[in-house]
Design an enzyme around this catalytic site. Structure first.
Site, PDB file in Angstrom:
ATOM      1  N   HIS A  90       3.213 -11.030  -1.462  1.00 13.16           N
ATOM      2  CA  HIS A  90       3.532  -9.749  -2.107  1.00 13.16           C
ATOM      3  C   HIS A  90       4.673  -9.896  -3.121  1.00 13.16           C
ATOM      4  CE1 HIS A  90       0.674  -7.795   0.471  1.00 13.16           C
ATOM      5  NE2 HIS A  90       1.238  -8.356   1.509  1.00 13.16           N
ATOM      6  N   ARG A  96      -9.249 -14.652   0.839  1.00 15.75           N
ATOM      7  CA  ARG A  96      -7.866 -14.207   0.576  1.00 15.75           C
ATOM      8  C   ARG A  96      -6.872 -15.122   1.283  1.00 15.75           C
ATOM      9  NH1 ARG A  96      -4.161 -10.593   3.170  1.00 15.75           N
ATOM     10  NH2 ARG A  96      -3.026  -9.179   1.742  1.00 15.75           N
ATOM     11  N   GLN A 130      -2.550  -5.402  -4.549  1.00 16.96           N
ATOM     12  CA  GLN A 130      -1.796  -5.580  -3.306  1.00 16.96           C
ATOM     13  C   GLN A 130      -1.188  -6.976  -3.173  1.00 16.96           C
ATOM     14  OE1 GLN A 130      -3.108  -6.942   0.375  1.00 16.96           O
ATOM     15  NE2 GLN A 130      -3.224  -4.903   1.287  1.00 16.96           N
ATOM     16  N   SER A 143      -0.877  -4.707   4.911  1.00 14.44           N
ATOM     17  CA  SER A 143      -1.269  -5.887   4.142  1.00 14.44           C
ATOM     18  C   SER A 143      -2.686  -6.321   4.506  1.00 14.44           C
ATOM     19  CB  SER A 143      -0.243  -7.011   4.340  1.00 14.44           C
ATOM     20  OG  SER A 143      -0.508  -8.099   3.493  1.00 14.44           O
ATOM     21  N   LEU A 144      -2.846  -7.472   5.176  1.00  9.34           N
ATOM     22  CA  LEU A 144      -4.164  -7.913   5.632  1.00  9.34           C
ATOM     23  C   LEU A 144      -4.899  -6.804   6.391  1.00  9.34           C
ATOM     24  CD1 LEU A 144      -6.352  -9.944   6.731  1.00  9.34           C
ATOM     25  CD2 LEU A 144      -4.686 -10.423   8.555  1.00  9.34           C
ATOM     26  N   GLN A 184      -0.577 -10.070   9.011  1.00  9.17           N
ATOM     27  CA  GLN A 184      -0.218 -11.447   9.363  1.00  9.17           C
ATOM     28  C   GLN A 184       1.102 -11.490  10.122  1.00  9.17           C
ATOM     29  OE1 GLN A 184      -1.170 -14.056   6.216  1.00  9.17           O
ATOM     30  NE2 GLN A 184      -0.136 -15.831   7.057  1.00  9.17           N
TER      31      GLN A 184
END
Length: 308
Positions: free
Chosen positions: A196, A112, A245, A87-88, A9
């Site tokens: 996170h 998500r 995560q 991440s993503l 992102q």
């Protein structure tokens, strides 16, 4: 050995992947399929949407996933020994590596994004970039600020570039104290939630439920996962790490170092922008790093492959 890495992102931009859609029927079919699965035109948001709309997490995440996986699919014959995503981007890496199919990955990524956006509304928080501090010094900084609220390291992006996440008061206190504790710069980021960090906990249970509904396979190539910074291939570990995560630190610098230790000498960022290219350069200048974002770069890569 070569690795594909996929951005997360923040790398989105207006007009993303439009030229890939126009020039490659295989990619166009995937994007049109995505519109059907999602029940709205994500491609219209990608190609014509405003920056404000594209920044909404519920749209950002499927848009970046779609851009990246379409480009990667066109390059699927490339010899890739390992993969990872920030991440993503980890979902794109897992889809590319065969751990989940395109349809399932897109549905989970969309869910998500919704869950993270909702968690950001339920538990307001923020994030900040801390530049020029060692990991050890950062831990001292966080220890000083935790009396003001929840705060933790969210992203270990590269040596001396760490993002923190948590409750607004605690993050702002850390930004205030950071220069006096050795940081070269500390700046709050414009984000819709404390990603996170424990403030994402409300999203965790529903994400787990969504993951439990899909088939996750052992991956055909190792995926260096954010939470453990280790190459993973086993389905049960993949599933567990994807849930963790949401509230755990993204150990990107450590992941890249682990990939290099595993023999990777060349990294190719697949997807919008050049964020990971910059990070990899700062992590280890001995490796080569390039990127494939647009149709021209896809064509160049395919042409080079044919010449080999």
């Amino acid at each position: 050995m070569k690795a594909f890495v996929f951005p997360g992102q923040g790398s989105q931009y207006c007009g993303m992947a439009e030229d890939i859609f126009q020039q490659y029927p295989e990619a166009r079919n995937l994007m049109e399929r995505a519109n059907e699965i999602l029940g709205y035109s994500i491609t219209d948001i990608m190609f014509n949407g405003s920056e404000e709309v594209l920044r909404e997490t519920r749209y950002t995440q499927p848009a970046i996933f779609l851009h990246s996986i379409c480009a990667a699919t066109l390059l699927s014959n490339t010899d890739v020994a390992m993969t990872a995503g920030h991440s993503l981007g980890e979902y794109t890496a897992l889809c590319f590596a065969g751990a989940m199919c395109f349809e399932d990955a897109l549905r989970v990524v969309s869910k998500r994004g919704e869950l993270m956006q909702n968690a950001g509304t339920l538990n307001p928080g923020t994030m900040a970039a801390i530049i020029g501090m060692s990991n050890e010094a950062l831990e001292d900084l966080l220890a000083e600020t935790r009396a003001s609220g929840v705060v933790q390291a969210a992203n270990f992006n590269s040596p001396g570039q760490i993002v923190i996440s948590g409750e607004i008061g605690a993050v702002r206190k850390a930004v205030e104290l950071a220069p006096s504790m050795g940081a070269r710069m500390a700046k709050e980021l414009v984000v819709s939630g404390a990603f996170h960090s424990p403030l994402m906990k409300p999203a965790e249970e529903e994400l787990k439920a969504s993951l439990d509904e899909i088939t996750i396979n052992n991956s055909r190539i190792p995926v260096c996962m954010n939470v453990v910074a280790q190459p993973i291939t086993m389905a049960d570990e993949i599933r567990k790490n994807l849930v963790l995560q949401l509230t755990s630190s993204v150990r990107w610098a450590q992941s890249v170092e682990a990939m290099i230790a595993g023999g990777i000498t060349s990294f190719i960022e697949i997807g919008p922008q050049k964020v990971l290219q910059g990070l990899v350069k700062r992590i280890d200048r001995s490796v080569t790093i390039s990127g494939i974002d647009n149709a021209n770069q896809v064509a160049q890569c395919l042409a080079t492959k044919q010449e080999q």
